[in-house]
Design a protein around this motif. Structure first.
Motif, PDB file in Angstrom:
ATOM      1  N   GLY A  90      -2.638   4.397   1.494  1.00 15.11           N
ATOM      2  CA  GLY A  90      -3.355   3.151   1.720  1.00 15.11           C
ATOM      3  C   GLY A  90      -3.878   2.464   0.472  1.00 15.11           C
ATOM      4  O   GLY A  90      -4.759   1.616   0.554  1.00 15.11           O
ATOM      5  N   GLY A 125      -6.669   0.884   2.415  1.00 12.83           N
ATOM      6  CA  GLY A 125      -6.677   0.883   3.876  1.00 12.83           C
ATOM      7  C   GLY A 125      -7.575   1.937   4.487  1.00 12.83           C
ATOM      8  O   GLY A 125      -8.223   1.716   5.498  1.00 12.83           O
ATOM      9  N   LEU A 150       0.847  -1.192   0.000  1.00 11.02           N
ATOM     10  CA  LEU A 150       0.000   0.000   0.000  1.00 11.02           C
ATOM     11  C   LEU A 150       0.877   1.234   0.000  1.00 11.02           C
ATOM     12  O   LEU A 150       1.913   1.268   0.665  1.00 11.02           O
TER      13      LEU A 150
END
Length: 181
Positions: free
Chosen positions: A95, A126, A91
């Motif tokens: 993210g 994320g 990532l």
């Protein structure tokens, strides 16, 4: 001239001055990063073969070379980075996976290369929990092709982001607002 199909050191260095004129290169940390952003595929390929691939996780919003290659549409560089061991599921600092970057920048050619290289079509951002399919559903130019490619590679149409929305809900919302496919 080229030796066995590879640029000589002189040819590599001859390419570098042009890269110094790019704002992106001024902000980057290497000639390889500048070559990827500038779309200098031959130079990037040579540098990757000479120096390998940095597998470290990016920090402070930074991206890896694979993220950069995916965003800039460098399919051959993406494939080579993966061949040389770049971690496809890392990532970025925000993210997002390289697959997200390919979709965000409408790079279907890189999307295919990443999927062929083992990228998870259901990998999540994320911060939002969105898959690349969510991002493709939001896109206007090339989003429909990206949706089809992701579904062909096993993307889960029922996956829900942190807000509880599926890619179909995202597409419907964007269409209703006149922003998407």
């Amino acid at each position: 001239s080229m030796v066995r199909g590879k640029p000589t050191a002189v040819e590599i260095f001859a390419e570098l001055p042009a890269l110094y004129h790019l704002d992106l290169f001024q902000q980057s940390d290497s000639a390889l990063t500048g070559a990827v952003w500038a779309g200098r595929t031959a130079l990037a390929t040579t540098l990757i073969r000479l120096y390998g691939v940095d597998r470290r996780h990016p920090s402070n919003g930074a991206t890896t070379l694979l993220h950069r290659a995916a965003a800039s549409g460098e399919r051959r560089v993406c494939a080579l980075l993966l061949e040389q061991g770049a971690a496809v599921e890392l990532l970025c600092g925000a993210g997002r996976t390289a697959l997200h970057h390919a979709v965000d920048h409408y790079r279907v050619n890189c999307l295919r290369a990443l999927l062929a290289g083992g990228a998870d079509p259901n990998g999540r951002c994320g911060a939002t929990g969105e898959t690349a399919l969510h991002a493709a559903a939001r896109g206007s130019y090339g989003g429909d092709t990206a949706v089809a490619v992701l579904l062909q590679h096993g993307a889960d149409a029922g996956a829900r982001c942190h807000r509880g929305r599926t890619a179909l809900a995202v597409a419907a919302e964007c269409t209703e607002l006149g922003q998407g496919n």
